[in-house]
Design a protein around this motif. Sequence first.
Motif, PDB file in Angstrom:
ATOM      1  N   ALA A  51       0.833  -1.207   0.000  1.00  0.00           N
ATOM      2  CA  ALA A  51       0.000   0.000   0.000  1.00  0.00           C
ATOM      3  C   ALA A  51       0.864   1.253   0.000  1.00  0.00           C
ATOM      4  CB  ALA A  51      -0.928  -0.015   1.212  1.00  0.00           C
ATOM      5  N   PRO A  93     -10.465  -6.839  -1.211  1.00  0.00           N
ATOM      6  CA  PRO A  93      -9.456  -5.774  -1.343  1.00  0.00           C
ATOM      7  C   PRO A  93      -8.249  -6.003  -0.446  1.00  0.00           C
ATOM      8  CG  PRO A  93     -11.668  -4.859  -1.025  1.00  0.00           C
ATOM      9  CD  PRO A  93     -11.751  -6.330  -0.730  1.00  0.00           C
ATOM     10  N   ASN A  94      -7.062  -5.866  -1.010  1.00  0.00           N
ATOM     11  CA  ASN A  94      -5.859  -5.757  -0.204  1.00  0.00           C
ATOM     12  C   ASN A  94      -5.773  -4.339   0.350  1.00  0.00           C
ATOM     13  OD1 ASN A  94      -4.483  -8.270  -0.145  1.00  0.00           O
ATOM     14  ND2 ASN A  94      -3.853  -7.991  -2.285  1.00  0.00           N
ATOM     15  N   ALA A  95      -4.845  -4.113   1.274  1.00  0.00           N
ATOM     16  CA  ALA A  95      -4.662  -2.766   1.823  1.00  0.00           C
ATOM     17  C   ALA A  95      -4.303  -1.766   0.725  1.00  0.00           C
ATOM     18  CB  ALA A  95      -3.578  -2.787   2.896  1.00  0.00           C
ATOM     19  N   PHE A  97      -5.411  -1.670  -2.329  1.00  0.00           N
ATOM     20  CA  PHE A  97      -6.636  -1.250  -3.017  1.00  0.00           C
ATOM     21  C   PHE A  97      -7.297  -0.123  -2.229  1.00  0.00           C
ATOM     22  CE2 PHE A  97     -11.126  -1.313  -3.913  1.00  0.00           C
ATOM     23  CZ  PHE A  97     -11.201  -1.537  -5.282  1.00  0.00           C
ATOM     24  N   THR A  98      -7.399  -0.304  -0.922  1.00  0.00           N
ATOM     25  CA  THR A  98      -7.984   0.728  -0.069  1.00  0.00           C
ATOM     26  C   THR A  98      -7.159   2.015  -0.121  1.00  0.00           C
ATOM     27  OG1 THR A  98      -8.835  -0.991   1.405  1.00  0.00           O
ATOM     28  CG2 THR A  98      -8.726   1.244   2.279  1.00  0.00           C
ATOM     29  N   ALA A  99      -5.833   1.872  -0.114  1.00  0.00           N
ATOM     30  CA  ALA A  99      -4.962   3.051  -0.156  1.00  0.00           C
ATOM     31  C   ALA A  99      -5.088   3.807  -1.472  1.00  0.00           C
ATOM     32  CB  ALA A  99      -3.515   2.625   0.077  1.00  0.00           C
ATOM     33  N   THR A 101      -7.744   3.864  -3.400  1.00  0.00           N
ATOM     34  CA  THR A 101      -9.056   4.501  -3.369  1.00  0.00           C
ATOM     35  C   THR A 101      -9.026   5.761  -2.513  1.00  0.00           C
ATOM     36  OG1 THR A 101     -10.098   2.333  -3.607  1.00  0.00           O
ATOM     37  CG2 THR A 101     -11.487   4.128  -2.838  1.00  0.00           C
ATOM     38  N   ALA A 102      -8.410   5.677  -1.345  1.00  0.00           N
ATOM     39  CA  ALA A 102      -8.337   6.832  -0.446  1.00  0.00           C
ATOM     40  C   ALA A 102      -7.521   7.964  -1.067  1.00  0.00           C
ATOM     41  CB  ALA A 102      -7.723   6.405   0.887  1.00  0.00           C
ATOM     42  N   VAL A 161      -5.553   5.087   4.593  1.00  0.00           N
ATOM     43  CA  VAL A 161      -6.683   4.189   4.355  1.00  0.00           C
ATOM     44  C   VAL A 161      -8.014   4.931   4.329  1.00  0.00           C
ATOM     45  CG1 VAL A 161      -5.546   2.115   5.216  1.00  0.00           C
ATOM     46  CG2 VAL A 161      -6.770   3.623   6.812  1.00  0.00           C
ATOM     47  N   GLY A 162      -7.977   6.274   4.336  1.00  0.00           N
ATOM     48  CA  GLY A 162      -9.191   7.042   4.116  1.00  0.00           C
ATOM     49  C   GLY A 162      -9.910   7.546   5.342  1.00  0.00           C
TER      50      GLY A 162
END
Length: 353
Positions: A51, A93-95, A97-99, A101-102, A161-162
Amino acid sequence: MPNAWGGIPAHLDLVNTYGKPTTQRWITEGGVKFQVPTPQAMTSKQQRAQARGFVVSTLTALSQGVDKPFPFSLPPLNEGSTFFGLLTRDWAPNAAFTAETAMTAALGHASYVGALPGLPAGVTAFAFDDGDDQVIALWAENPTDVTLDLGAGKVTRTTIVGASDQLTSADGRYRLKAQPDPTYLRVHGTQVVTGKSGLRPVTSTRSSVTLTPAQRVVVAQRYGDAARADSKAQGYRLSGDEANTVDVQLYNLNDVPDRRPARRGGQRMADGDRSAAGHDPRDVVGDRAREGECRPRHGDGRPRRAPGGRGLRWSEDVALGGRDHRLLRRGYRRPRAFRRREARGAGRLHQHH
């Protein structure tokens, strides 16, 4: 300014020298790889490093003049024991993916302006314009205390991570701890870094070209269970000594399906006959062969002809719900020609020599 990808300036120099002012600067395969043999999953430490690597490399690429950096890859992908992917083997989602997106939500338009000056060694803070706001992306090689003069009484802080919260300051100065994981600080209605970055402005890649029905049909490789274990060896690496068979999936992006009859193994398909994925293989529009869009051409657009002046012949056999795109090798011995034939559940692309 950090240079996470040392090759970017050299590549941009080539584009500036030989490209056009409107040529887009894209990075199509950026990311971080780890040794994660099938069927193992990434550890939490690996996920955090992935991430962080995706985000820092994206921010750095934007600061160096890249228009669009693309992560590699979205689906879980193994090349031997080397793993790529923003999604897990179970498609969660892996971390990273979240990162991603954020970061996308936090930066908005993400028009790079410049770096904040006067920071301690090892600390980076890039400023990006998003309308009337400016977003500061802050991170450090090691945890470091910093004081940022942002000239605003309130800012919105967003983590990698948002997660977001509001920070306030009576004098517009914020005492923070920069971490290896980037943090985004949105300053509302205030420009912390002013002037121009010297980079080309980001332009739209939208085109006025109207796509034909054939161009709205996408053929994508289908990875079976065997290919997932080692995608390079069993998925997309072609043999030069023997015929190759590749399973494909068809996606019809047109507004209406095509109901022309298709053939399966030389026989007309029955009504309601559907693939394993639940799609009617006849729901495909297009005849690129008939329209001449698949015909090999020279760089100036002239159709390429076979040796001896004989033109290439194109088939119009009904297949894959539309028409086949294959070359008929009549009097023309190309090293490789392709033909597609439908199989139950997926199409098959056969390569012959």
